[in-house]
Design an enzyme around this catalytic site. Structure first.
Site, PDB file in Angstrom:
ATOM      1  N   GLY A 119       4.854 108.228  23.689  1.00  0.00           N
ATOM      2  CA  GLY A 119       4.915 106.975  22.934  1.00  0.00           C
ATOM      3  C   GLY A 119       4.508 105.754  23.741  1.00  0.00           C
ATOM      4  O   GLY A 119       4.818 104.623  23.376  1.00  0.00           O
ATOM      5  N   ALA A 120       3.796 105.961  24.845  1.00  0.00           N
ATOM      6  CA  ALA A 120       3.421 104.834  25.705  1.00  0.00           C
ATOM      7  C   ALA A 120       1.997 104.361  25.437  1.00  0.00           C
ATOM      8  O   ALA A 120       1.467 103.533  26.165  1.00  0.00           O
ATOM      9  CB  ALA A 120       3.581 105.215  27.173  1.00  0.00           C
ATOM     10  N   GLY A 121       1.374 104.883  24.394  1.00  0.00           N
ATOM     11  CA  GLY A 121       0.008 104.454  24.073  1.00  0.00           C
ATOM     12  C   GLY A 121      -1.022 105.067  24.993  1.00  0.00           C
ATOM     13  O   GLY A 121      -2.122 104.536  25.142  1.00  0.00           O
ATOM     14  N   LEU A 122      -0.681 106.194  25.617  1.00  0.00           N
ATOM     15  CA  LEU A 122      -1.614 106.832  26.553  1.00  0.00           C
ATOM     16  C   LEU A 122      -2.093 108.186  26.022  1.00  0.00           C
ATOM     17  O   LEU A 122      -2.609 109.011  26.763  1.00  0.00           O
ATOM     18  CB  LEU A 122      -0.957 106.984  27.928  1.00  0.00           C
ATOM     19  N   SER A 123      -1.850 108.385  24.732  1.00  0.00           N
ATOM     20  CA  SER A 123      -2.420 109.538  24.021  1.00  0.00           C
ATOM     21  C   SER A 123      -1.897 110.886  24.470  1.00  0.00           C
ATOM     22  O   SER A 123      -2.664 111.830  24.683  1.00  0.00           O
ATOM     23  CB  SER A 123      -3.945 109.531  24.124  1.00  0.00           C
ATOM     24  N   SER A 124      -0.586 110.996  24.580  1.00  0.00           N
ATOM     25  CA  SER A 124      -0.033 112.310  24.886  1.00  0.00           C
ATOM     26  C   SER A 124      -0.329 113.278  23.739  1.00  0.00           C
ATOM     27  O   SER A 124      -0.588 114.458  23.970  1.00  0.00           O
ATOM     28  CB  SER A 124       1.467 112.218  25.146  1.00  0.00           C
ATOM     29  N   SER A 125      -0.334 112.763  22.508  1.00  0.00           N
ATOM     30  CA  SER A 125      -0.582 113.676  21.382  1.00  0.00           C
ATOM     31  C   SER A 125      -2.022 114.178  21.397  1.00  0.00           C
ATOM     32  O   SER A 125      -2.277 115.351  21.111  1.00  0.00           O
ATOM     33  CB  SER A 125      -0.243 113.004  20.050  1.00  0.00           C
ATOM     34  N   GLU A 180      -5.105 115.590  13.443  1.00  0.00           N
ATOM     35  CA  GLU A 180      -4.222 114.421  13.455  1.00  0.00           C
ATOM     36  C   GLU A 180      -4.312 113.672  12.119  1.00  0.00           C
ATOM     37  O   GLU A 180      -3.315 113.212  11.582  1.00  0.00           O
ATOM     38  CB  GLU A 180      -4.549 113.500  14.640  1.00  0.00           C
ATOM     39  N   ASP A 192      -9.366 108.972  21.549  1.00  0.00           N
ATOM     40  CA  ASP A 192      -8.426 109.615  22.467  1.00  0.00           C
ATOM     41  C   ASP A 192      -8.941 110.972  22.940  1.00  0.00           C
ATOM     42  O   ASP A 192      -8.859 111.310  24.123  1.00  0.00           O
ATOM     43  CB  ASP A 192      -7.055 109.750  21.796  1.00  0.00           C
TER      44      ASP A 192
HETATM   45  C1  GLA Z   1      -5.160 104.882  18.998  1.00  0.00           C
HETATM   46  C2  GLA Z   1      -6.070 105.762  18.143  1.00  0.00           C
HETATM   47  C3  GLA Z   1      -7.534 105.623  18.575  1.00  0.00           C
HETATM   48  C4  GLA Z   1      -7.960 104.153  18.659  1.00  0.00           C
HETATM   49  C5  GLA Z   1      -6.935 103.329  19.434  1.00  0.00           C
HETATM   50  C6  GLA Z   1      -7.205 101.856  19.373  1.00  0.00           C
HETATM   51  O1  GLA Z   1      -5.170 105.339  20.308  1.00  0.00           O
HETATM   52  O2  GLA Z   1      -5.665 107.103  18.210  1.00  0.00           O
HETATM   53  O3  GLA Z   1      -8.363 106.365  17.714  1.00  0.00           O
HETATM   54  O4  GLA Z   1      -8.190 103.639  17.386  1.00  0.00           O
HETATM   55  O5  GLA Z   1      -5.615 103.545  18.945  1.00  0.00           O
HETATM   56  O6  GLA Z   1      -8.405 101.537  19.981  1.00  0.00           O
END
Ligand code: GLA
Length: 397
Positions: A119-125, A180, A192
């Protein structure tokens, strides 16, 4: 031995056959531009999700993770969501998309360990999805055609499965996105997955979401990228993300273009009267971000890191005021960063609504900067900060 391999041995009483690692990503510049067919500068970061996997002789899947208690068990013929283990829905969603593409697979055991803060905006999912796709590829070799159809892959002269080509990586990214979008319900773009797959050590990857191509430029050594998780969980699934996307698409429709990629800053201003207020504000963010990425990559290539850093500050203001995907904690982090002389630029990274900030600072002063930020953040919000100097690493595959 890697944590994931250890967990595999402990859980399944035998060593894993393969280990697959997919890094998280940091968005350097270019916010919410991906699904608007624009440009993004990103990094694959030195935090990842690792899978230790082995095949089974039946059609069952057993997943175990160091991040969640218990085991998740299901049959590959029955890929239903499970509210008890929502994290495993990503795996199931991906398997469904592979099946839809015609990829054949059977059961497997997987032990999963991640170092990407959740949940830190670093795309763990996204890293979880990419690791799933690549693990299945190792166990049940497949390739995907450009049209996303599963096929038997070529082997190299030693009979081994080659690393995925750029075209295969793109096809894998699309399968992850479909999972997703369809199964998890977030209408995210391709950023991501492409960052996790196309990142390069010590480089920034510049992604073009119209042509779906990647280019790379070195990350200047004299600057460090400091990531600061705010500790506030982002709420992508909560609908804010999909809401912003709808405003962007409404703006493009009102302007009569296929996507906001086709609009520049002056063009948007000239047509402002045709747009509803929120559609205009969201479009201004996206069009401005595309402009900043274009200018930013030229500045970086010319060695002007200070000029580049200013664009990061501008990006954050645009998020805060126009797109409204910031939050008080992220704003406090950026303001505090701005007050330190070593900081060249700072902004929220990723979807927003919580998550992390990304800071560009002179490398020799990075640790002093981190201390400054931790103290400032504690004072402003009462929260502790665990920032880290992130390295750009090679993508998965
Ligand atoms: C999330 C989404 C991405 C992108 C960013 C914002 O990470 O998964 O596809 O839209 O936000 O740039």
């Amino acid at each position: 031995m890697h944590e994931a391999q250890k967990l595999h041995v402990e859980t399944f009483r035998r060593p894993a056959l393969h280990t697959v690692c997919a890094p998280g990503r940091a968005e350097l510049l270019g916010n919410h531009t991906d699904y608007n067919h624009g440009w993004v500068m990103a990094l694959a970061v030195d935090k990842a999700i690792t899978w230790a996997v082995s095949p089974r002789s039946d059609h069952r899947v057993e997943l175990v993770s160091t991040a969640f208690p218990g085991r998740v068990r299901f049959n590959v013929e029955d890929l239903a969501k499970d509210p008890e283990a929502p994290w495993a829905d990503y795996v199931k969603g991906l398997l469904l998309e592979l099946r839809r593409a015609g990829v054949a697979f059977a059961g497997f055991n997987a032990a999963i360990h991640g170092t990407i803060p959740l949940g830190a905006g670093l795309s763990s999912s996204a890293a979880l999805l990419v690791a799933t796709a690549l693990s299945v590829r190792k166990l049940f070799p497949y390739t995907l055609t450009e049209a996303g159809v599963g096929a038997i892959p070529e082997r190299d002269e030693r009979g081994e499965l080659p690393r995925p080509t750029a075209a295969e990586k793109l096809a894998i990214a699309k399968v992850c996105q479909a999972a997703e979008n369809r199964f998890v319900g977030v209408n995210c773009g391709l950023l991501d997955y492409l960052s996790s797959l196309f990142g390069r050590a010590d480089h920034i990857v510049i992604l073009d979401f119209l042509t779906l191509t990647a280019d790379w430029t070195p990350l200047p050594h004299e600057v460090a990228v400091v990531i600061c998780p705010s500790g506030v969980q982002h709420a992508l699934v909560g609908g804010e993300y999909n809401d912003r996307r709808r405003h962007c698409e409404a703006a493009a429709r009102a302007l009569g273009v296929a996507s906001l990629r086709e609009v520049d800053v002056a063009g948007l201003e000239a047509e402002r009267g045709r747009l509803a207020a929120r559609d205009y504000a969201c479009a201004r963010h996206v069009v401005g971000e595309n402009d900043r990425v274009t200018r930013g990559s030229a500045l970086l290539r010319a060695g002007d890191v200070a000029g580049f850093g200013q664009l990061l500050f501008a990006s954050h203001l645009s998020s805060r005021d126009d797109f409204q995907n910031s939050c008080p904690e992220l704003d406090a982090l950026v303001e505090c960063a701005r007050g330190h002389a070593a900081c060249l630029g700072a902004r929220l990274t990723g979807g927003g609504f919580g998550g992390a900030t990304l800071n560009l600072v002179w490398r020799r002063e990075a640790s002093e900067f981190q201390q400054h930020l931790a103290a400032g953040y504690r004072q402003a919000t009462g929260r502790e900060l665990e920032s880290w100097v992130c390295q750009a690493v090679d993508g998965a595959g």
